[in-house]
Write a protein that holds these residues in place. Structure first.
Motif, PDB file in Angstrom:
ATOM      1  N   ILE A 135      43.951  43.644  45.221  1.00 29.15           N
ATOM      2  CA  ILE A 135      43.244  44.748  44.558  1.00 29.15           C
ATOM      3  C   ILE A 135      44.014  45.200  43.316  1.00 29.15           C
ATOM      4  N   ALA A 136      45.330  45.288  43.438  1.00 27.14           N
ATOM      5  CA  ALA A 136      46.148  45.672  42.284  1.00 27.14           C
ATOM      6  C   ALA A 136      45.997  44.670  41.145  1.00 27.14           C
ATOM      7  N   GLY A 137      45.960  43.382  41.497  1.00 26.36           N
ATOM      8  CA  GLY A 137      45.772  42.370  40.469  1.00 26.36           C
ATOM      9  C   GLY A 137      44.416  42.494  39.786  1.00 26.36           C
ATOM     10  N   ALA A 138      43.375  42.765  40.573  1.00 25.72           N
ATOM     11  CA  ALA A 138      42.042  42.935  40.001  1.00 25.72           C
ATOM     12  C   ALA A 138      42.004  44.136  39.062  1.00 25.72           C
ATOM     13  N   ASP A 139      42.611  45.248  39.486  1.00 24.43           N
ATOM     14  CA  ASP A 139      42.648  46.431  38.631  1.00 24.43           C
ATOM     15  C   ASP A 139      43.387  46.137  37.326  1.00 24.43           C
ATOM     16  N   HIS A 140      44.430  45.328  37.425  1.00 28.87           N
ATOM     17  CA  HIS A 140      45.219  45.000  36.230  1.00 28.87           C
ATOM     18  C   HIS A 140      44.378  44.226  35.218  1.00 28.87           C
ATOM     19  N   ILE A 141      43.678  43.186  35.654  1.00 27.31           N
ATOM     20  CA  ILE A 141      42.932  42.401  34.662  1.00 27.31           C
ATOM     21  C   ILE A 141      41.641  43.099  34.243  1.00 27.31           C
ATOM     22  N   ILE A 175      37.790  40.067  48.048  1.00 25.58           N
ATOM     23  CA  ILE A 175      38.063  41.487  47.834  1.00 25.58           C
ATOM     24  C   ILE A 175      38.317  41.750  46.349  1.00 25.58           C
ATOM     25  N   ALA A 176      39.097  40.878  45.707  1.00 25.02           N
ATOM     26  CA  ALA A 176      39.396  41.041  44.281  1.00 25.02           C
ATOM     27  C   ALA A 176      38.128  40.911  43.440  1.00 25.02           C
ATOM     28  N   ALA A 177      37.283  39.921  43.756  1.00 22.76           N
ATOM     29  CA  ALA A 177      36.058  39.728  42.996  1.00 22.76           C
ATOM     30  C   ALA A 177      35.131  40.934  43.137  1.00 22.76           C
ATOM     31  N   GLU A 178      34.999  41.454  44.355  1.00 24.16           N
ATOM     32  CA  GLU A 178      34.152  42.620  44.560  1.00 24.16           C
ATOM     33  C   GLU A 178      34.718  43.843  43.849  1.00 24.16           C
ATOM     34  N   ARG A 179      36.028  43.960  43.833  1.00 23.64           N
ATOM     35  CA  ARG A 179      36.653  45.056  43.095  1.00 23.64           C
ATOM     36  C   ARG A 179      36.321  44.951  41.608  1.00 23.64           C
ATOM     37  N   LEU A 180      36.417  43.747  41.051  1.00 25.67           N
ATOM     38  CA  LEU A 180      36.080  43.543  39.643  1.00 25.67           C
ATOM     39  C   LEU A 180      34.612  43.865  39.375  1.00 25.67           C
ATOM     40  N   ARG A 181      33.746  43.453  40.298  1.00 25.79           N
ATOM     41  CA  ARG A 181      32.321  43.736  40.136  1.00 25.79           C
ATOM     42  C   ARG A 181      32.067  45.235  40.126  1.00 25.79           C
ATOM     43  N   SER A 182      32.764  45.963  41.013  1.00 24.64           N
ATOM     44  CA  SER A 182      32.571  47.413  41.079  1.00 24.64           C
ATOM     45  C   SER A 182      33.071  48.111  39.820  1.00 24.64           C
TER      46      SER A 182
END
Length: 340
Positions: A135-141, A175-182
């Motif tokens: 999740i942290a990685g997704a938030d970063h990019i 989880i990361a992809a869904e975080r990016l989508r959100s």
């Protein structure tokens, strides 16, 4: 490149693994972390602790029934007279629509696909922090970061919405992809692990808002056997949003790279603006699973080809097991990406 990892991910230390009827030491060992950290640092990564975002981003793709199971099953298992130290299923439902039992043994069979995902006292904690790292990685990019690496261990791509399997408990890439989508992005997941990302496919199979693409050894005679065939294209709204590119056992660098170009063409056609790479290093010629024959220079070429897509990219660690080349393969991939 920024990298994310939490030391609590070391706490999962599985002991058992059954393959071909034989009980063997589990290959998904904490030692993998030491070698992967060394590889990431050699590529110039700056290792950062993730912030805690709670269960909501995880529950966006995993059912609350399954998350409650993961959090409580080990303690419940230990109350069974004569139970072993790890939760390992010995019975499974014939289909997912069968009844949901109250017993710990029955629920283990419902929520664990195979004998390669034993649950011990600290498995939930390690998996939770692996997901927090993703999740942290997704938030970063999604912010100002153009790329990042996440040392997600235990790995995730065999975990469905309500089912563990193949060393995996929480689907970190999903989880990361869904975080990016959100966060307003249009993500695609590119899985280059030697094994098909069956959990990731199942998670998004009926959806059209996350593209899933997997390059892997042909599952006709290779784990996960029942998923990953070329005819699996999605269903309902998701029809045409899943692409499987199975390769013959022993496929090497050139054919893998040619197939990667096909995958990247599909990702471009999707209009992707944030790429999640489920980075398995077990496609290496010397990996213990011996599925494909990619070399260390081949991983550098893979990294460079992914960079050619010119997308914000999050590398989420999947497989890659103990061998002398594990650290070097990660360094090669990340350096190939950064140099390109």
């Amino acid at each position: 490149m920024k990298a994310f990892f939490d030391t609590r991910q070391r706490k999962h230390d599985p002991q058992h693994f059954m393959a071909n009827g034989a009980i063997k030491p589990n290959p998904e060992q904490p030692e993998r972390i030491n070698r992967l950290l060394a590889g990431a640092e050699a590529a110039g990564c700056v290792i950062t602790d993730p912030d805690e975002t709670g269960l909501a981003p995880i529950a966006a793709v995993h059912t609350p029934e399954y998350l409650a199971f993961l959090q409580t099953i080990h303690a419940r298992w230990q109350r069974i007279d004569g139970a072993g130290p790890e939760v390992i299923p010995n019975i499974h439902p014939a289909r997912r629509s069968d009844g949901y039992p109250k017993s710990a043994v029955g629920q283990a069979g419902y929520h664990q696909a195979d004998t390669a995902c034993p649950i011990a006292a600290h498995t939930w904690e390690a998996a939770y922090w692996s997901a927090q790292s993703a999740i942290a990685g997704a938030d970063h990019i999604a912010g100002d970061g153009k790329s990042a690496y996440v040392l997600t261990r235990p790995p995730g791509h065999h975990a469905f919405a309500d089912l563990a399997g193949g060393f995996c408990f929480l689907n970190n890439a999903g989880i990361a992809a869904e975080r990016l989508r959100s966060l307003g992005r249009r993500p695609a997941i590119l899985d280059v692990d030697v094994h098909h990302g069956n959990g990731t496919q199942g998670m998004f199979y009926a959806r059209d808002d996350v593209l899933t693409v997997s390059i892997h050894a042909d599952p006709a005679r290779f784990y996960p056997f029942f998923w990953g065939h070329a005819q699996e294209r999605g269903e309902g709204r998701g029809l045409g949003y899943n692409l499987n590119l199975p390769l013959a056992r022993g496929t090497g660098d050139d054919d893998f790279l040619a197939t990667l170009e096909t995958a990247l063409t599909r990702i471009h056609a999707y209009g992707c603006d944030a790429l999640v790479v489920a980075l398995g290093l077990d496609a290496h010629i010397d990996d213990p699973f011996q599925g494909l024959a990619v070399t260390t220079p081949g991983f550098a070429r893979i990294g460079a080809a992914i960079a050619g897509a010119k997308l914000p990219t999050l590398f989420v660690q999947e497989g890659g097991y103990l061998s002398d080349a594990l650290s070097e393969n990660l360094t090669a991939t990340l350096t190939g990406f950064q140099d390109a």
